[in-house]
Design a protein around this motif. Structure first.
Motif, PDB file in Angstrom:
ATOM      1  N   THR A 205      52.289 -20.192 -11.940  1.00 23.10           N
ATOM      2  CA  THR A 205      51.101 -20.357 -12.780  1.00 23.10           C
ATOM      3  C   THR A 205      51.266 -19.671 -14.142  1.00 23.10           C
ATOM      4  O   THR A 205      50.281 -19.394 -14.835  1.00 23.10           O
ATOM      5  CB  THR A 205      49.854 -19.794 -12.073  1.00 23.10           C
ATOM      6  N   GLU A 206      52.551 -19.360 -14.494  1.00 22.29           N
ATOM      7  CA  GLU A 206      52.916 -18.807 -15.804  1.00 22.29           C
ATOM      8  C   GLU A 206      52.497 -17.349 -15.982  1.00 22.29           C
ATOM      9  O   GLU A 206      52.501 -16.836 -17.111  1.00 22.29           O
ATOM     10  CB  GLU A 206      52.325 -19.650 -16.956  1.00 22.29           C
ATOM     11  N   GLN A 207      52.116 -16.666 -14.922  1.00 23.56           N
ATOM     12  CA  GLN A 207      51.775 -15.238 -15.021  1.00 23.56           C
ATOM     13  C   GLN A 207      53.059 -14.409 -15.036  1.00 23.56           C
ATOM     14  O   GLN A 207      53.989 -14.660 -14.281  1.00 23.56           O
ATOM     15  CB  GLN A 207      50.896 -14.820 -13.847  1.00 23.56           C
ATOM     16  N   LYS A 232      56.242  -8.172  -0.878  1.00 21.32           N
ATOM     17  CA  LYS A 232      55.874  -9.580  -0.765  1.00 21.32           C
ATOM     18  C   LYS A 232      57.116 -10.463  -0.893  1.00 21.32           C
ATOM     19  O   LYS A 232      58.055 -10.119  -1.611  1.00 21.32           O
ATOM     20  CB  LYS A 232      54.861  -9.948  -1.855  1.00 21.32           C
ATOM     21  N   GLU A 233      57.087 -11.594  -0.169  1.00 18.52           N
ATOM     22  CA  GLU A 233      58.196 -12.549  -0.212  1.00 18.52           C
ATOM     23  C   GLU A 233      57.814 -13.754  -1.065  1.00 18.52           C
ATOM     24  O   GLU A 233      56.682 -14.228  -1.010  1.00 18.52           O
ATOM     25  CB  GLU A 233      58.542 -13.023   1.208  1.00 18.52           C
ATOM     26  N   PHE A 234      58.787 -14.251  -1.845  1.00 21.77           N
ATOM     27  CA  PHE A 234      58.563 -15.400  -2.717  1.00 21.77           C
ATOM     28  C   PHE A 234      59.679 -16.409  -2.520  1.00 21.77           C
ATOM     29  O   PHE A 234      60.847 -16.035  -2.411  1.00 21.77           O
ATOM     30  CB  PHE A 234      58.550 -14.970  -4.194  1.00 21.77           C
ATOM     31  N   ASP A 235      59.309 -17.707  -2.534  1.00 21.05           N
ATOM     32  CA  ASP A 235      60.366 -18.708  -2.505  1.00 21.05           C
ATOM     33  C   ASP A 235      60.640 -19.224  -3.912  1.00 21.05           C
ATOM     34  O   ASP A 235      59.964 -18.845  -4.879  1.00 21.05           O
ATOM     35  CB  ASP A 235      60.064 -19.843  -1.516  1.00 21.05           C
ATOM     36  N   LEU A 236      61.630 -20.106  -4.028  1.00 19.23           N
ATOM     37  CA  LEU A 236      62.119 -20.555  -5.331  1.00 19.23           C
ATOM     38  C   LEU A 236      61.047 -21.228  -6.177  1.00 19.23           C
ATOM     39  O   LEU A 236      61.041 -21.094  -7.396  1.00 19.23           O
ATOM     40  CB  LEU A 236      63.298 -21.519  -5.108  1.00 19.23           C
ATOM     41  N   LYS A 237      60.124 -21.929  -5.534  1.00 19.77           N
ATOM     42  CA  LYS A 237      59.107 -22.645  -6.281  1.00 19.77           C
ATOM     43  C   LYS A 237      57.999 -21.739  -6.792  1.00 19.77           C
ATOM     44  O   LYS A 237      57.214 -22.116  -7.650  1.00 19.77           O
ATOM     45  CB  LYS A 237      58.482 -23.742  -5.399  1.00 19.77           C
ATOM     46  N   GLU A 238      57.942 -20.515  -6.277  1.00 21.87           N
ATOM     47  CA  GLU A 238      56.831 -19.625  -6.611  1.00 21.87           C
ATOM     48  C   GLU A 238      57.095 -18.726  -7.808  1.00 21.87           C
ATOM     49  O   GLU A 238      56.175 -18.385  -8.550  1.00 21.87           O
ATOM     50  CB  GLU A 238      56.493 -18.756  -5.385  1.00 21.87           C
ATOM     51  N   ILE A 239      58.352 -18.296  -7.989  1.00 21.23           N
ATOM     52  CA  ILE A 239      58.628 -17.367  -9.092  1.00 21.23           C
ATOM     53  C   ILE A 239      59.987 -17.645  -9.736  1.00 21.23           C
ATOM     54  O   ILE A 239      60.857 -18.278  -9.139  1.00 21.23           O
ATOM     55  CB  ILE A 239      58.617 -15.879  -8.647  1.00 21.23           C
ATOM     56  N   GLN A 240      60.123 -17.137 -10.946  1.00 20.32           N
ATOM     57  CA  GLN A 240      61.389 -17.196 -11.677  1.00 20.32           C
ATOM     58  C   GLN A 240      61.711 -15.800 -12.159  1.00 20.32           C
ATOM     59  O   GLN A 240      60.874 -15.121 -12.753  1.00 20.32           O
ATOM     60  CB  GLN A 240      61.242 -18.155 -12.868  1.00 20.32           C
ATOM     61  N   LEU A 241      62.939 -15.364 -11.899  1.00 14.40           N
ATOM     62  CA  LEU A 241      63.393 -14.074 -12.386  1.00 14.40           C
ATOM     63  C   LEU A 241      63.833 -14.243 -13.837  1.00 14.40           C
ATOM     64  O   LEU A 241      64.696 -15.044 -14.149  1.00 14.40           O
ATOM     65  CB  LEU A 241      64.571 -13.571 -11.528  1.00 14.40           C
ATOM     66  N   LEU A 242      63.196 -13.484 -14.728  1.00 10.03           N
ATOM     67  CA  LEU A 242      63.557 -13.553 -16.140  1.00 10.03           C
ATOM     68  C   LEU A 242      64.695 -12.598 -16.434  1.00 10.03           C
ATOM     69  O   LEU A 242      64.911 -11.619 -15.727  1.00 10.03           O
ATOM     70  CB  LEU A 242      62.326 -13.207 -16.999  1.00 10.03           C
TER      71      LEU A 242
END
Length: 243
Positions: A205-207, A232-242
């Motif tokens: 969601t761009e946060q 917390k666990e995140f999958d590929l569609k949920e976050i991007q590591l900058l």
């Protein structure tokens, strides 16, 4: 290992997948293209590669003995194989940026796209696409991209680089057939970019938010330590590591 060399193709992954649909594919069939016109990366992105300067290839691996829940270990094995091959070729400061980009000196030099073939709710085979920047010197609008030549100043023989990488891919994919994946996961986490360091992420969601990478789960989710000691666990569609 059975190697098919092509001058130009839309996508080595697409070509190998179409072959596997038409006939039973030999284990470790490799398709290599001098030019890939519609190369793809993770999440539908395109893979930019200058013709004849880089390696673009795909490998078919039969994985019918692997449970669907363990399919991320294919990705782990291939990321480790490319990392170890590049270290053997004396490329410095190799890291794996989750889930499977390969970095040198914090610049992306390789990407992996894995497309698993599932039949009757069981894994059958895996088509493993690899793009490696070898001798390319200019990257338009890609500030985080680099190549082996840019990093070391050496002009590489692509066939020699391919041979080294395929040797390691064959070795590590055999590890996926072993009953215990603990060592694979430990080796992957040891090379994970920014593990146990404060890092910045962007959500779907761009946060923008911060957290510490603790590691990965068996199914490939990224485990983060957030504010107030929340894990917390995140999958590929949920976050991007900058970067």
């Amino acid at each position: 290992m059975y190697i098919i060399k092509l001058n130009a193709i839309d996508s080595t992954n697409a070509y190998l997948k179409s072959l596997s649909l038409k006939q039973t594919q030999k284990d470790f069939t490799v398709v290599v293209a001098d030019e890939q016109k519609q190369g793809r990366g993770q999440m539908g992105t395109s893979w930019q590669a200058e013709a004849s300067k880089n390696l673009t290839f795909s490998v078919f691996k039969e994985v019918s003995n692997l449970e669907i829940k363990d399919q991320f270990y294919i990705s782990i094995a291939v990321a480790l194989a490319i990392s170890k091959a590049l270290l053997e070729l004396q490329i410095p400061k190799i890291k794996i940026k989750w889930p499977n980009d390969i970095l040198s000196e914090n610049k992306k030099i390789a990407g992996i796209l894995i497309e698993n073939v599932i039949k009757n709710n069981k894994l059958y085979g895996s088509v493993i696409g690899v793009g490696l920047n070898v001798n390319q010197k200019f990257f338009n609008d890609l500030p985080n991209a680099s190549s082996m030549q840019l990093i070391t100043g050496v002009v590489y023989n692509k066939d020699e680089v391919l041979h080294t990488i395929l040797k390691h891919i064959e070795y590590y994919l055999k590890k996926v057939n072993e009953p215990n994946f603990t060592k694979l996961k430990q080796d992957y986490e040891a090379l994970l970019f920014r593990i146990k360091k404060p890092s910045t992420f962007k959500s779907s969601t761009e946060q923008i938010f911060s957290g510490f990478i603790k590691g990965i789960t068996d199914d490939g989710k990224l485990v983060l330590l957030l504010e107030d000691d929340i894990v917390k666990e995140f999958d590929l569609k949920e976050i991007q590591l900058l970067y």
